[in-house]
Scaffold this motif. Structure first.
Motif, PDB file in Angstrom:
ATOM      1  N   ASP A 200       2.887  -2.597   1.338  1.00  0.00           N
ATOM      2  CA  ASP A 200       2.166  -1.520   1.619  1.00  0.00           C
ATOM      3  C   ASP A 200       3.224  -0.393   2.378  1.00  0.00           C
ATOM      4  O   ASP A 200       2.752   0.540   2.716  1.00  0.00           O
ATOM      5  N   LEU A 201       4.359  -0.928   2.875  1.00  0.00           N
ATOM      6  CA  LEU A 201       5.198  -0.121   3.844  1.00  0.00           C
ATOM      7  C   LEU A 201       5.837   1.101   2.723  1.00  0.00           C
ATOM      8  O   LEU A 201       6.515   1.936   3.271  1.00  0.00           O
ATOM      9  N   SER A 202       5.653   1.088   1.359  1.00  0.00           N
ATOM     10  CA  SER A 202       6.050   2.110   0.918  1.00  0.00           C
ATOM     11  C   SER A 202       4.990   3.045   0.519  1.00  0.00           C
ATOM     12  O   SER A 202       5.231   4.117  -0.211  1.00  0.00           O
ATOM     13  N   SER A 203       3.720   2.969   1.060  1.00  0.00           N
ATOM     14  CA  SER A 203       2.621   4.065   1.148  1.00  0.00           C
ATOM     15  C   SER A 203       1.932   4.407   2.134  1.00  0.00           C
ATOM     16  O   SER A 203       1.867   5.466   2.592  1.00  0.00           O
ATOM     17  N   HIS A 204       1.432   3.447   3.061  1.00  0.00           N
ATOM     18  CA  HIS A 204       0.704   3.997   4.016  1.00  0.00           C
ATOM     19  C   HIS A 204       0.967   2.917   5.455  1.00  0.00           C
ATOM     20  O   HIS A 204       0.498   3.366   6.412  1.00  0.00           O
ATOM     21  N   LYS A 205       1.843   2.023   5.516  1.00  0.00           N
ATOM     22  CA  LYS A 205       2.002   1.340   6.651  1.00  0.00           C
ATOM     23  C   LYS A 205       3.488   1.538   7.224  1.00  0.00           C
ATOM     24  O   LYS A 205       4.354   2.187   6.384  1.00  0.00           O
ATOM     25  N   PHE A 206       3.673   1.259   8.340  1.00  0.00           N
ATOM     26  CA  PHE A 206       5.230   1.399   9.237  1.00  0.00           C
ATOM     27  C   PHE A 206       5.267  -0.133   9.536  1.00  0.00           C
ATOM     28  O   PHE A 206       4.644  -0.591   9.863  1.00  0.00           O
ATOM     29  N   ALA A 207       6.665  -0.281   9.849  1.00  0.00           N
ATOM     30  CA  ALA A 207       7.120  -1.611  10.493  1.00  0.00           C
ATOM     31  C   ALA A 207       8.208  -1.067  11.431  1.00  0.00           C
ATOM     32  O   ALA A 207       9.203  -0.270  11.255  1.00  0.00           O
ATOM     33  N   LEU A 208       8.572  -2.008  12.397  1.00  0.00           N
ATOM     34  CA  LEU A 208       9.651  -2.343  13.360  1.00  0.00           C
ATOM     35  C   LEU A 208      10.400  -3.548  13.194  1.00  0.00           C
ATOM     36  O   LEU A 208       9.519  -4.459  13.222  1.00  0.00           O
ATOM     37  N   PHE A 209      11.476  -3.444  12.824  1.00  0.00           N
ATOM     38  CA  PHE A 209      12.202  -4.723  12.666  1.00  0.00           C
ATOM     39  C   PHE A 209      13.128  -5.088  13.617  1.00  0.00           C
ATOM     40  O   PHE A 209      14.044  -4.114  13.837  1.00  0.00           O
ATOM     41  N   ILE A 210      13.188  -6.123  14.015  1.00  0.00           N
ATOM     42  CA  ILE A 210      14.195  -6.720  15.077  1.00  0.00           C
ATOM     43  C   ILE A 210      14.823  -7.785  14.552  1.00  0.00           C
ATOM     44  O   ILE A 210      14.242  -8.896  14.212  1.00  0.00           O
TER      45      ILE A 210
END
Length: 170
Positions: free
Chosen positions: A130-140
């Motif tokens: 779903d990161l390609s449509s409506h969710k966001f992520a922070l990656f460490i």
């Protein structure tokens, strides 16, 4: 390729604020978003891209290539005096010079973007579909100097991540 911890968000405003907070603790934080987020560059302290400079240099190369080709063919390789016009007539060369400036600038931009983004990536890892449509992520990433898995998970939960995932390769 890198492994690390990813925090999944659904609110774009929360992810920008979370990025500001997480960036204070970790040096290398990446944001994954389906569309550009206003303020994310400032939150993650991302420097200005060098692609405009590459485009400018590509445009200059195109301009000089257009001038060289037109002057060379008109004045040296195939000189024909038509109606008393000079061999090097810059107004007649402007369309060709303009088109090559635009062509070289655009092509250099596309090549630079692909180079800097390391495109194409074969078999990229999927953190969340779903990161390609409506969710966001922070990656460490684990390559961060101050990386601590437990601290990263706790910090992402504190700043409002709905889900925290361990990523084996990214």
């Amino acid at each position: 390729m890198n492994s690390g911890i990813a925090g999944i968000f659904t609110d774009e405003h929360k992810v920008v604020e979370a990025a500001r907070t997480v960036r204070q603790t970790f040096n290398s934080v990446e944001a994954i978003s389906p569309y550009p987020l206003h303020g994310m560059e400032d939150a993650l302290q991302i420097p200005r891209s060098c692609i405009p400079y590459v485009t400018f240099v590509g445009g200059l190369v195109g301009m000089f290539t257009g001038l060289f080709i037109t002057i060379w063919t008109s004045a040296y390789d195939w000189p024909i005096n038509v109606g008393g016009k000079p061999y090097v007539s810059l107004p007649a060369f402007i369309p060709i010079v303009f088109e090559l400036t635009i062509l070289f600038g655009a092509l250099s931009s596309v090549v630079a973007l692909a180079w800097f983004c390391r495109i194409p990536k074969l078999n990229p890892p999927i953190i969340d579909p779903d990161l390609s449509s409506h969710k966001f992520a922070l990656f460490i990433p684990t390559s961060d100097k101050s990386f601590n898995a437990e601290q990263a998970e706790n910090l992402l939960r504190q700043v409002g991540a709905l889900e925290v995932k361990k990523v084996s390769e990214y």
